[in-house]
Design an enzyme around this catalytic site. Structure first.
Site, PDB file in Angstrom:
ATOM      1  N   ASP A  30       0.864  -1.060  -0.182  1.00 16.53           N
ATOM      2  CA  ASP A  30       0.024  -0.308  -0.395  1.00 16.53           C
ATOM      3  C   ASP A  30       1.166   1.429   0.288  1.00 16.53           C
ATOM      4  OD1 ASP A  30      -2.637   0.423   0.492  1.00 16.53           O
ATOM      5  OD2 ASP A  30      -1.986   2.596   1.403  1.00 16.53           O
ATOM      6  N   ASN A  85     -13.060  -3.164   3.270  1.00 12.54           N
ATOM      7  CA  ASN A  85     -13.912  -2.143   2.932  1.00 12.54           C
ATOM      8  C   ASN A  85     -14.600  -2.020   1.681  1.00 12.54           C
ATOM      9  OD1 ASN A  85     -12.479  -1.175   5.395  1.00 12.54           O
ATOM     10  ND2 ASN A  85     -10.965   0.315   3.940  1.00 12.54           N
ATOM     11  N   GLY A  91     -15.839   2.907   3.872  1.00  9.28           N
ATOM     12  CA  GLY A  91     -14.736   3.184   3.405  1.00  9.28           C
ATOM     13  C   GLY A  91     -13.853   3.368   2.206  1.00  9.28           C
ATOM     14  N   GLN A  92     -14.640   2.296   1.950  1.00  8.51           N
ATOM     15  CA  GLN A  92     -13.423   1.820   0.423  1.00  8.51           C
ATOM     16  C   GLN A  92     -13.548   3.262  -0.600  1.00  8.51           C
ATOM     17  OE1 GLN A  92     -15.939  -0.415  -2.426  1.00  8.51           O
ATOM     18  NE2 GLN A  92     -14.136  -1.330  -3.463  1.00  8.51           N
ATOM     19  N   HIS A  98     -10.557  -4.641  -2.833  1.00  9.01           N
ATOM     20  CA  HIS A  98      -8.972  -5.235  -2.423  1.00  9.01           C
ATOM     21  C   HIS A  98      -8.690  -5.882  -1.424  1.00  9.01           C
ATOM     22  CE1 HIS A  98      -9.779  -0.284  -2.389  1.00  9.01           C
ATOM     23  NE2 HIS A  98      -9.243  -0.927  -0.952  1.00  9.01           N
ATOM     24  N   LEU A  99      -8.302  -6.639  -0.473  1.00  7.55           N
ATOM     25  CA  LEU A  99      -7.975  -7.030   0.503  1.00  7.55           C
ATOM     26  C   LEU A  99      -6.554  -7.217   1.286  1.00  7.55           C
ATOM     27  CD1 LEU A  99      -9.392  -9.023   2.557  1.00  7.55           C
ATOM     28  CD2 LEU A  99      -7.497 -10.830   1.768  1.00  7.55           C
ATOM     29  N   HIS A 100      -6.511  -5.658   2.388  1.00  6.84           N
ATOM     30  CA  HIS A 100      -6.033  -5.286   3.436  1.00  6.84           C
ATOM     31  C   HIS A 100      -5.468  -6.198   3.561  1.00  6.84           C
ATOM     32  CE1 HIS A 100      -7.155  -0.893   2.217  1.00  6.84           C
ATOM     33  NE2 HIS A 100      -7.428  -1.001   2.002  1.00  6.84           N
TER      34      HIS A 100
HETATM   35  P1  5GP Z   1     -10.051   1.365   0.777  1.00 10.76           P
HETATM   36  O1  5GP Z   1      -9.945   3.095   1.319  1.00 10.76           O
HETATM   37  O2  5GP Z   1     -10.728   2.116  -0.875  1.00 10.76           O
HETATM   38  O3  5GP Z   1     -10.246   0.469   2.137  1.00 10.76           O
HETATM   39  O4  5GP Z   1      -8.027   1.309  -0.070  1.00 10.76           O
HETATM   40  C1  5GP Z   1      -7.570   1.924  -0.631  1.00 10.76           C
HETATM   41  C2  5GP Z   1      -5.856   1.672  -0.673  1.00 10.76           C
HETATM   42  O5  5GP Z   1      -5.488   1.768  -1.924  1.00 10.76           O
HETATM   43  C3  5GP Z   1      -5.636   2.877   0.227  1.00 10.76           C
HETATM   44  O6  5GP Z   1      -5.184   2.597   1.588  1.00 10.76           O
HETATM   45  C4  5GP Z   1      -4.483   3.708  -0.125  1.00 10.76           C
HETATM   46  O7  5GP Z   1      -2.941   3.859  -0.130  1.00 10.76           O
HETATM   47  C5  5GP Z   1      -3.928   2.303  -1.829  1.00 10.76           C
HETATM   48  N1  5GP Z   1      -3.462   3.261  -2.797  1.00 10.76           N
HETATM   49  C6  5GP Z   1      -4.436   4.017  -3.523  1.00 10.76           C
HETATM   50  N2  5GP Z   1      -3.857   4.193  -4.930  1.00 10.76           N
HETATM   51  C7  5GP Z   1      -2.923   3.970  -4.678  1.00 10.76           C
HETATM   52  C8  5GP Z   1      -1.695   3.084  -5.431  1.00 10.76           C
HETATM   53  O8  5GP Z   1      -1.598   4.349  -6.657  1.00 10.76           O
HETATM   54  N3  5GP Z   1      -0.705   2.821  -4.944  1.00 10.76           N
HETATM   55  C9  5GP Z   1      -0.599   2.067  -3.901  1.00 10.76           C
HETATM   56  N4  5GP Z   1       0.240   1.019  -3.628  1.00 10.76           N
HETATM   57  N5  5GP Z   1      -2.089   1.641  -3.057  1.00 10.76           N
HETATM   58  C10 5GP Z   1      -2.931   2.768  -3.560  1.00 10.76           C
END
Ligand code: 5GP
Ligand code: ZN
Length: 112
Positions: A30, A85, A91-92, A98-100
């Site tokens: 991330d 999310n 909070g997406q 995607h899985l964090h």
């Molecule tokens: P969400 O908030 O949708 O669950 O998570 C999206 C995640 O994607 C966030 O933690 C954010 O830091 C990550 N992210 C967004 N843009 C990029 C990118 O261009 N490259 C990488 N490696 N991560 C990204």
């Protein structure tokens, strides 16, 4: 999908620190890490969020890929958190499922 950041990462058009790749999934760090270890596992096909997921094998693969990386990077025993999310209240922020995986510090509950 053309304007999807994660699809562009899959295509190699946006750089990312890739941890694992196979024919169906990609795992990368991330860019805005919320823990000492923080990576994302995504399917290579564009699926917007958990509401649109229908492929049980693919969804399982996301989780098993995260666990395999945790084992390989030696933080599986201490533990980690898997988070997915969905949509606004979840909070997406990126509409490609995607899985964090977060690790390397004590997580708290409830999450914010
Ligand atoms: P969400 O908030 O949708 O669950 O998570 C999206 C995640 O994607 C966030 O933690 C954010 O830091 C990550 N992210 C967004 N843009 C990029 C990118 O261009 N490259 C990488 N490696 N991560 C990204
Ligand atoms: Zn996408």
């Amino acid at each position: 999908m053309e304007d999807c950041i994660f699809c562009l990462i899959i295509k190699g058009n946006i750089p990312a620190e890739i941890l694992y790749e196979d024919e169906r999934v990609l795992a990368f760090k991330d860019v805005n890490a919320q823990a000492p270890e923080h990576f994302l596992v995504i399917p290579k096909e564009h699926i917007s969020n958990a509401n649109d997921a229908t492929d049980e094998a693919l969804m399982g693969r996301l989780s098993i890929t995260a666990a395999n990386i945790a084992k390989e990077h030696k933080f599986s025993e201490n533990g980690y958190r898997l988070v997915m999310n969905c949509n606004s209240d979840g909070g997406q922020t990126v509409s490609h499922i995607h899985l964090h995986c977060l690790a390397g510090r004590q997580m708290t509950w409830p999450p914010g």
